[in-house]
Structures are given as C-alpha cells and as structure tokens.
Design an enzyme around this catalytic site. Structure first.
Site: not given
Lengths: 348, 348
Positions: B132, B252
């Site tokens: 990710c 994130h």
C-alpha cells in the site's frame, strides 16, 4: 553581577501549558530561588497557583513586574515577549524567552545547553529557547556532527497537539469522543489558532504547524531549518523539514535522515557517539522491538534516539528516530537548564 | 485465451479488510463478472456476504476452488498465497495477488497501472499488487521521473492502523476508550500481530510496521525500497524509507523528499506534471490551507498530493505530501484496476 546565593525568578505565562510545566520542574530542581513571581495576561491574573506548598497569586505582567527580578522565564507568546522582554531587561533581569520573538535576532543567543552552552555568555539580556522540534533534533545531531561531520539533514516530524497549547489538547480529546460517538467532529483551534480554516486532528494527520510563509513552508518548518543552522553554527548546512501534527497529546517524534561527511561508518559508530552524548538516551534494539515512542518519552527530560539505520544504497546516509517530551526538553526543561547554566557560570 | 464477455472471479480472503473493500468497489464498477466466488480460511467459511443484492456463501479456499475461475484476487496473507496461488494458476486462473509472497519474484510483474501497466503482459499466471505505501508513492513519483528524472528518494510514512487488518482497527478503538476512561491500555495486536511485544497505538506513534529484518529495517521499509525500484524500473535509484504506524483508521500519508535530475525547476513545474498525471489529484494551496489529510482522502480512489516545496538550500530538492486510502488505491482498487487492464488488453 556578583554571584548571588538565591535569585528572584519570574515566570511569564504561568498559567499556560509550558508555564505549568516550568513550575512542575522547578519544584523538583535545586535552582536557588529566593522569590518566585508568577505573571500572566490580565485575563488569567488573580489565579492562585501552588509552588513548594506555598500559594502564589498570579499577577498581570506589566513592565514594573520585573523590578527586582534577576531571571525572567517567558512563555506567553511572541507578542508578549516582544513587548515585555525588553522591559524586563531594562529592569535588570536576564530573560530566557521560550517564544520565536528573538530567536533569529543576531544579538540574541539561541541555546540548547548540550549543544552550545557557551553561547549564553554573549547575551545582551535576552537568551532565546529554541523551538521544541529543533531542540530535540540538534541534541541528537550534535554528537554526530562533532565526530563525523554532517553534510545534509532531512527531517519529517510527528508532533503532539500540546505544542499548540492546552486548548489544542482539549480539542483532540473532544473530537476523539465525538468520533467514537458517531458525531461530527467540530474544529476550532487546530491546525493553528486564529488561522482561516480549522480541520479535525482526531484520527487524522495535519501537515501544517503554525502559519504558512510566502515560500510555501510553514513557520514551524522554517524555524527548524533556520534555528538548526544557528544553534549548530553551521549556516551552510542544508536542512530540509516537513512538520506534521498528529493525534497524540505529548512528545514529538522525528524521522531524521542525515548524510555524514566521513565514509565507511556503521550503525555502531553512530550508536557510540549517541550513547556518550549528554542528554541523549539510545533506545535501539530491533531484536527486542526496542525504540522510543511519544508515550515512552513523556514526562522525561532526555532526548531518546532509536531506529538508527545505514542507508542500504548510500554509504553516508543514516536514519534516526528522535523522540522527546515537547513540553519538557522541548520547552520548560531547556529553559530551566539555560537559567541553571547562567547561574552556574555567573554569565549575567 | 480468447476474449470473453464475462469472467468468473474469485476473491480469496473475502471476509478480511481488503476482501471486503474489493467487494465494495466491485459493486460500483463495471468489471464484467459472470460468477463471483468468495473464498476464505476454514474458520470464516460458511459466512454469508451480499454482492449486488445476491447472497453468497463464503467457501473454504482449497486447490479445487479455482476450477473454472478466470481471475483470482488474493488478499488472505502471504502463506495462503504461497500455497494456493500456484494451484489457482494450475487450474487456469490468472492471479492478482495482494500479499508480499511474489512481489520480488523476477517472474512476477509488480504493477501500479498508472506507472507500469504494460508489465502485466509479461505475467506467467501471477501478477503482484504492491504494498500500500509503495503504490501511492510511485503514483506520485512516476510523472516527476518521466518529466525531470529522479536521483534520490527519502520517505517517512504516516500509516493507518487498518493496514494491519480489522483487528488492529478494533484495538485502536478499544485503547482510545481505555485512555479516555483513565484505564490502562491493553495491547495484543500492534505493532505486528504475533510479534514478541505489543505496544499501545492510541495517542502514540510506533516506528515499526511489520517485522524487523537482519539489517535493522522493518519488512515494510524494505518493501518500499525494493518495490519502488522494481515498479519504476530504476534498480539503481537510491530509496530510503522510515515507516511509522499512527493512531488513525484509514489512509496513509507520506512525507516524500526527492532529488530531481534537472536543475532550475520550480514548484509550478512539479505541480504541472502532477496535475496532468493519471490517478493523481493535486491539492496544494497554502493560501487557503489546502492539503490532503488521511480523513480527506478516505474512501477515494486517487492519490492526493500537496505541500509541494522546493528545498531552500538545494536547487534539485523537492518535498511532497502524498496521501491515499490504503485499502482502496493501496490495495483493493489497485487489484481491481490490474484485473480491468488484464481484461481490456486481453493479456491472459
């Protein structure tokens, strides 16, 4: 002045987050205090605070407050310092200023005692305490610079809300409860009190600390860049900074990447100088998942360093993870340390 | 194979955080699905999930599950992929694997469609979906590399707990309540489920994502370093990474510092290529405090970039703040995009 046995000390901003922490630390330390005077804005004047089992009434800070004061510790915001610090100096006090008002003034030393204690000597009445995020970084960089040289510093910060004052901490708590209750979060303080727009910090990350400058950097980022060069006496050192506010109450963490000048160094070489450094504690053992965190560093005076790694691609690149309590070493304790060294060396 | 009009698709790990997000996105997209088969561990088998108003019973994933399957989307952990992905290939399926099991295998393409779509073509049955934190970074770096060249990348991450699975999100919620109630926080999952030691994430920052490697880096950091080089076809590019887990649920953020090859560039030059980039949205206006945050990027498919700044000291240095939903573009959506491009180009 002639060395005294005890000093009259004033705390300006006594009711704020840093002022409170200054009193808490002064309680535990043996700074030779004759009289402690607590000063604040008109709004907070009249509050009663306890110091060493004695009740002290907080007074409004005015120029005459500094008559008879030897050392004045200022933490009431830049505008208060700009107005009253010169008045305190006129009344014979030495000021240790915890705001950004005088930090980049070339006539004002900017001091982290472990790094540049002797700069205190050259003061003209005011000594500036650096920004919290700068203090902990230079404490970790200084031993590396001394031993191996530094040619570049790139830092990304992970900063606690208490750096924006008590109201910011209350806002994080309130928003956290709102979020967990499924309510909409209300934002009125962060990222910057009085700025145009407010954004929730709970369960979020805000890449803005202090107001934006014309160059696209925030003032916090420019403080880290400029103050680091001044404190370390390295005006040519390239320093790059990104500052981010995060949803925790206390202690700033920093991911610091440095290029050193010496080649062939190992992690053990960096560990060695950090272990020997004044005010720094190395907490670094991947095998036992040992590294500092904001919670582990809170209420402690030292700067904690972990996650030291050598760049797998570049021989001179190293990573550090630097954590310290932003209200203690980042503010109150560093301020008191400056006062201690001032007294110890009689550099009035 | 000959181009079909509809495909039999299997989701392995259908009850997990990423599996759930894959189904949520598939509901909204027009991937031509004939049959959707939901697979899981023995423990979760028997659960009923709804897809496009139809109830589907989750079955235990075994080698025979893949008979008749054209595309298998794996998100059930590395060990499941290692065991069952080759079985799915044997049964004629093309696997898009969202674990780290095959990412660095030189026979397996590692793909972010906006960056290296054509690598899909060279697959031997398995296509790997990157980590990710890597996906969002390379999406932002690619247009800069293409236009100006990159000579160095240094990243510090700000990662959401959902990257460690549903249990980690539950742990953050539980610890947050414990902290606000003045109770001691109990830690059983983070930083890494099954690792030796657990540390509270609520109101904290943990500089450990995934397990430590022998070189002192975490596996997450090595994934960012190695995967970036592979996806961008730049094996010699120096990439340095520090990965940090933070107390928010989704998305994130990354503080990315790059050295470009071209000199004399301005922030506007970087803005220009990011604005034109596929899958990237520029949100960058200091005057209006506009920048992406984990909350603002959540549930969106794009990679958001803000806080673009030129290094005040070094002509070739630039900062970027890159934010994206770790479960969407960082996992489920990138996986589905790979499947879409596989179908569109008939690269079976």
């Amino acid at each position: 002045m002639t060395s005294k046995t005890a000093y009259n000390v004033a705390v300006v901003g006594a009711t704020g987050a840093v002022g409170q922490k200054i009193m808490e630390i002064l309680e535990k330390k043996d700074l030779p205090i004759n009289e402690l005077k607590l000063l604040s804005s008109k709004r907070s004047a009249g509050s009663k605070l306890t110091f060493k089992n004695k009740e002290i009434i907080v007074e409004e800070a005015v120029p005459e407050s500094f008559s008879g004061i030897d050392i004045a510790l200022f933490s009431a915001g830049g505008s208060v310092s700009k107005k009253l610090a010169p008045e305190a100096v006129k009344h014979g006090a030495v000021v240790v200023d915890n705001t950004s008002a005088f930090r980049m003034d070339e006539n004002v030393p900017l001091v982290v005692p472990e790094v540049n204690e002797s700069d205190i000597k050259s003061h003209n009445g005011i000594i500036a305490n650096p920004n919290c995020s700068t203090i902990q970084m230079v404490a970790a960089l200084k031993p590396i610079q001394d031993a191996y040289g530094l040619s570049r510093v790139i830092v990304s910060t992970y900063q606690a809300v208490s750096g924006a004052g008590n109201q910011a901490s209350e806002e994080l708590e309130k928003q956290t409860e709102q979020y967990l209750n499924g309510e909409e979060m209300t934002a009125e303080i962060l990222p910057v009190k009085g700025d145009k727009k407010h954004t929730p910090i709970a369960f979020n990350a805000l890449p803005q600390i202090d107001v934006f400058q014309d160059n696209g950097y925030t003032f916090e980022e420019m403080k880290m860049i400029n103050e680091t060069k001044k404190i370390m006496h390295l005006p040519e050192l390239p320093v790059a900074a990104t500052c981010v506010r995060l949803p925790f109450f206390t202690s700033h963490a920093e991911s610091v990447y440095v290029d050193v000048e010496k080649d062939g160094l190992t992690v053990k070489d960096i560990w060695k100088v950090l272990e020997e450094a004044d005010g720094v504690i190395l907490e670094d053992d991947p095998a036992t998942q040992t590294y500092p965190t904001p919670l582990s560093a809170s209420d402690k005076e030292e700067v904690f360093v972990g996650r030291v790694r050598k760049d797998p691609d570049l021989d001179k690149g190293f990573h550090l993870w630097v954590v310290s309590d932003n209200l203690v070493k980042g503010a109150a304790w560093n301020t008191i340390q400056i006062a201690e060294r001032l007294i110890k060396n009689n550099w009035f």
